[in-house]
Design a protein around this motif. Structure first.
Motif, PDB file in Angstrom:
ATOM      1  N   LYS A  54       0.836  -1.213   0.000  1.00  0.00           N
ATOM      2  CA  LYS A  54       0.000   0.000   0.000  1.00  0.00           C
ATOM      3  C   LYS A  54       0.866   1.256   0.000  1.00  0.00           C
ATOM      4  CE  LYS A  54      -3.391  -2.636   2.641  1.00  0.00           C
ATOM      5  NZ  LYS A  54      -4.598  -2.644   3.472  1.00  0.00           N
ATOM      6  N   ASP A  95       1.362   3.157  -2.243  1.00  0.00           N
ATOM      7  CA  ASP A  95       0.675   4.228  -2.982  1.00  0.00           C
ATOM      8  C   ASP A  95      -0.139   5.134  -2.045  1.00  0.00           C
ATOM      9  OD1 ASP A  95      -0.704   1.621  -2.848  1.00  0.00           O
ATOM     10  OD2 ASP A  95      -2.416   2.671  -3.727  1.00  0.00           O
ATOM     11  N   LEU A  96      -0.407   4.661  -0.832  1.00  0.00           N
ATOM     12  CA  LEU A  96      -1.174   5.456   0.136  1.00  0.00           C
ATOM     13  C   LEU A  96      -0.274   6.146   1.154  1.00  0.00           C
ATOM     14  CD1 LEU A  96      -4.021   2.846   0.934  1.00  0.00           C
ATOM     15  CD2 LEU A  96      -4.119   4.734  -0.702  1.00  0.00           C
ATOM     16  N   ASP A 151       3.180  -1.216  -4.662  1.00  0.00           N
ATOM     17  CA  ASP A 151       1.741  -1.032  -4.824  1.00  0.00           C
ATOM     18  C   ASP A 151       1.306  -2.321  -5.525  1.00  0.00           C
ATOM     19  OD1 ASP A 151      -0.774  -0.583  -5.821  1.00  0.00           O
ATOM     20  OD2 ASP A 151      -0.251   1.258  -6.917  1.00  0.00           O
ATOM     21  N   SER A 152       0.537  -3.119  -4.827  1.00  0.00           N
ATOM     22  CA  SER A 152       0.222  -4.444  -5.378  1.00  0.00           C
ATOM     23  C   SER A 152      -0.635  -4.370  -6.636  1.00  0.00           C
ATOM     24  CB  SER A 152      -0.478  -5.304  -4.324  1.00  0.00           C
ATOM     25  OG  SER A 152       0.423  -5.562  -3.275  1.00  0.00           O
ATOM     26  N   LYS A 153      -1.176  -3.190  -6.895  1.00  0.00           N
ATOM     27  CA  LYS A 153      -1.981  -3.054  -8.119  1.00  0.00           C
ATOM     28  C   LYS A 153      -1.102  -2.802  -9.342  1.00  0.00           C
ATOM     29  CE  LYS A 153      -5.959  -1.504  -5.536  1.00  0.00           C
ATOM     30  NZ  LYS A 153      -5.865  -0.455  -4.498  1.00  0.00           N
ATOM     31  N   ASN A 169      -5.519  -8.121   6.498  1.00  0.00           N
ATOM     32  CA  ASN A 169      -5.736  -6.877   5.747  1.00  0.00           C
ATOM     33  C   ASN A 169      -4.473  -6.156   5.287  1.00  0.00           C
ATOM     34  OD1 ASN A 169      -8.502  -6.430   5.279  1.00  0.00           O
ATOM     35  ND2 ASN A 169      -8.761  -6.138   7.478  1.00  0.00           N
ATOM     36  N   VAL A 170      -3.338  -6.748   5.511  1.00  0.00           N
ATOM     37  CA  VAL A 170      -2.107  -6.053   5.117  1.00  0.00           C
ATOM     38  C   VAL A 170      -1.915  -6.125   3.588  1.00  0.00           C
ATOM     39  CG1 VAL A 170      -0.479  -7.983   5.367  1.00  0.00           C
ATOM     40  CG2 VAL A 170       0.280  -5.660   5.855  1.00  0.00           C
ATOM     41  N   GLY A 171      -2.653  -7.054   2.948  1.00  0.00           N
ATOM     42  CA  GLY A 171      -2.570  -7.141   1.487  1.00  0.00           C
ATOM     43  C   GLY A 171      -1.949  -8.427   0.967  1.00  0.00           C
ATOM     44  N   LYS A 172      -2.030  -9.492   1.762  1.00  0.00           N
ATOM     45  CA  LYS A 172      -1.420 -10.766   1.358  1.00  0.00           C
ATOM     46  C   LYS A 172      -2.073 -11.327   0.089  1.00  0.00           C
ATOM     47  CE  LYS A 172      -2.289 -12.561   5.399  1.00  0.00           C
ATOM     48  NZ  LYS A 172      -2.804 -11.313   6.015  1.00  0.00           N
ATOM     49  N   SER A 173      -3.413 -11.398   0.080  1.00  0.00           N
ATOM     50  CA  SER A 173      -4.103 -11.976  -1.077  1.00  0.00           C
ATOM     51  C   SER A 173      -3.881 -11.133  -2.335  1.00  0.00           C
ATOM     52  CB  SER A 173      -5.610 -12.078  -0.810  1.00  0.00           C
ATOM     53  OG  SER A 173      -5.842 -12.887   0.318  1.00  0.00           O
ATOM     54  N   THR A 174      -3.915  -9.824  -2.145  1.00  0.00           N
ATOM     55  CA  THR A 174      -3.754  -8.925  -3.287  1.00  0.00           C
ATOM     56  C   THR A 174      -2.364  -9.087  -3.905  1.00  0.00           C
ATOM     57  OG1 THR A 174      -5.195  -7.376  -2.122  1.00  0.00           O
ATOM     58  CG2 THR A 174      -4.019  -6.522  -4.029  1.00  0.00           C
TER      59      THR A 174
HETATM   60  N1  LIG Z   1      -4.090   1.042  -2.325  1.00  0.00           N
HETATM   61  C1  LIG Z   1      -3.723  -0.222  -2.125  1.00  0.00           C
HETATM   62  N2  LIG Z   1      -4.589  -1.095  -1.579  1.00  0.00           N
HETATM   63  C2  LIG Z   1      -4.175  -2.367  -1.371  1.00  0.00           C
HETATM   64  C3  LIG Z   1      -2.871  -2.807  -1.713  1.00  0.00           C
HETATM   65  N3  LIG Z   1      -2.756  -4.113  -1.360  1.00  0.00           N
HETATM   66  C4  LIG Z   1      -3.951  -4.466  -0.828  1.00  0.00           C
HETATM   67  N4  LIG Z   1      -4.808  -3.425  -0.829  1.00  0.00           N
HETATM   68  C5  LIG Z   1      -6.195  -3.417  -0.303  1.00  0.00           C
HETATM   69  O1  LIG Z   1      -6.169  -3.793   1.074  1.00  0.00           O
HETATM   70  C6  LIG Z   1      -7.307  -4.564   1.430  1.00  0.00           C
HETATM   71  C7  LIG Z   1      -6.892  -5.884   2.081  1.00  0.00           C
HETATM   72  O2  LIG Z   1      -6.169  -6.659   1.124  1.00  0.00           O
HETATM   73  P1  LIG Z   1      -6.095  -8.269   1.188  1.00  0.00           P
HETATM   74  O3  LIG Z   1      -5.194  -8.687   0.071  1.00  0.00           O
HETATM   75  O4  LIG Z   1      -7.458  -8.860   1.215  1.00  0.00           O
HETATM   76  O5  LIG Z   1      -5.390  -8.486   2.607  1.00  0.00           O
HETATM   77  P2  LIG Z   1      -5.077  -9.881   3.369  1.00  0.00           P
HETATM   78  O6  LIG Z   1      -6.108  -9.986   4.463  1.00  0.00           O
HETATM   79  O7  LIG Z   1      -3.700  -9.698   3.940  1.00  0.00           O
HETATM   80  O8  LIG Z   1      -5.152 -10.998   2.368  1.00  0.00           O
HETATM   81  C8  LIG Z   1      -8.093  -4.743   0.121  1.00  0.00           C
HETATM   82  O9  LIG Z   1      -9.123  -3.802   0.093  1.00  0.00           O
HETATM   83  C9  LIG Z   1      -7.057  -4.463  -0.964  1.00  0.00           C
HETATM   84  O10 LIG Z   1      -7.643  -3.953  -2.141  1.00  0.00           O
HETATM   85  C10 LIG Z   1      -1.956  -1.850  -2.299  1.00  0.00           C
HETATM   86  O11 LIG Z   1      -0.773  -2.121  -2.610  1.00  0.00           O
HETATM   87  N5  LIG Z   1      -2.448  -0.584  -2.479  1.00  0.00           N
END
Ligand SMILES: Nc1nc2c(ncn2[C@@H]2O[C@H](COP(=O)(O)OP(=O)(O)O)[C@@H](O)[C@H]2O)c(=O)[nH]1
Ligand SMILES: [Mg+2]
Length: 284
Positions: free
Chosen positions: A60, A62-63, A87-89, A131-136
């Motif tokens: 994240k 980018d934020l 930025d995982s996107k 919510n840290v972004g593992k799946s993304t």
């Molecule tokens: N802006 C932004 N949002 C992200 C990024 N990676 C993940 N997110 C958002 O963070 C939230 C949690 O991501 P998720 O992959 O479900 O987290 P997990 O619980 O670790 O698997 C989602 O709404 C994603 O879209 C990133 O690099 N940039």
């Protein structure tokens, strides 16, 4: 997503699974939120992964505040921890993660090559708090092809390797760590970014923390977003929250106003921000 309640039994099981998985990977990708690189870390992580190569991936980014992100990368490096911000996107992320993994493991891979072993992909696992972004990140790295490359001995039953490229493959099940929030500020930073949704953190407390923080570090963003006057900056945090409540047309419903402020901040409406300041972190 349901709130994860961390009981000692859950933690012990998560650690055990992670420890098992460590045997089959070359490297651990520890994900931290770039806005809270300290608060989103689990302090046990180093003890759990021991000598295993370890890359900190700040998600994240980018934020987050770019200047602070740069400083955080330096701080991690000073602790002997390679770190990158992603930025995982973004498309480029796969290449970035692959390249740095190769450079961290260069010696090991070189040794294998010298011994005449066949070239093979690097095996990695992602770990981090909810919510840290593992799946993304996983989806980005495997480019949604989610190619399964077969079972391997030692992998917890039902788990698969996902192919990122010929150079990198990942375990499909990330390691879940729990956040640690025994001091108030860590809890509020986790709550403000949306890392935890916990009734223990009342919206108005989080909003007051946010106002205090943005007044100190990003006053211009706060001023611009809510058209604040110089006099508004003289108000106490509580009075400023009450003023915003009226401004939002919410009369005296400061809890609803708090939720609105928090949502604005999470969505980046007040610009990019980093809550854990590098200037406040002791050098180790
Ligand atoms: N802006 C932004 N949002 C992200 C990024 N990676 C993940 N997110 C958002 O963070 C939230 C949690 O991501 P998720 O992959 O479900 O987290 P997990 O619980 O670790 O698997 C989602 O709404 C994603 O879209 C990133 O690099 N940039
Ligand atoms: Mg997930």
């Amino acid at each position: 997503m349901a709130t994860i309640q961390w009981f000692p039994g859950h933690m012990a099981k998560a650690i055990r699974q992670l420890e098992e998985n460590l045997h089959v990977v070359d490297i651990v990708f520890e994900l931290v939120d770039a806005r809270i690189p300290q608060s989103s870390r689990n302090p046990e992580i180093e003890r759990i992964i021991k000598e295993k190569p370890h890359l900190v991936i700040m998600t994240k980014s980018d934020l987050a505040d770019p200047e602070q992100t740069k400083n955080w990368i330096k701080k991690f490096k000073a602790q002997g921890l390679p770190a990158i911000a992603v930025d995982s996107k973004a498309n480029i992320t796969t290449k970035t993660v692959t390249r740095i993994s190769q450079s961290i493991l260069a010696e090991k891979l070189d040794n294998e090559h010298q011994k005449g072993l066949k070239e093979r992909p690097i095996r990695a696992i992602t770990v981090g708090i909810p919510n840290v972004g593992k799946s993304t990140l996983l989806n980005r790295l495997v480019n949604k092809r989610a190619a399964q490359v077969g079972d391997r001995p030692g992998v917890t039953k039902g788990q698969q390797w996902l192919r990122s490229s010929s150079k990198l493959q990942l375990l499909d099940t990330p390691g879940i760590l729990w956040p640690k929030f025994d001091d108030e500020e860590t809890g509020q930073a986790l709550a403000l970014t949306g890392a935890i949704k916990d009734q223990r953190f009342a919206s108005d407390d989080v909003a007051l923390y946010a106002l205090k923080f943005f007044r100190q570090y990003y006053p211009e963003e706060l001023q611009k977003r809510y058209k604040l006057t110089e006099d508004d900056f003289e108000l106490s945090d509580v009075d400023l929250l009450l003023k915003l409540t009226k401004q939002f047309g919410m009369k005296d419903d400061y809890e609803r106003a708090s939720d609105r402020l928090i949502l604005d901040i999470r969505k980046g409406k007040l610009g990019r921000y980093t809550l854990n300041r590098t200037d406040g972190v002791a050098d180790e």
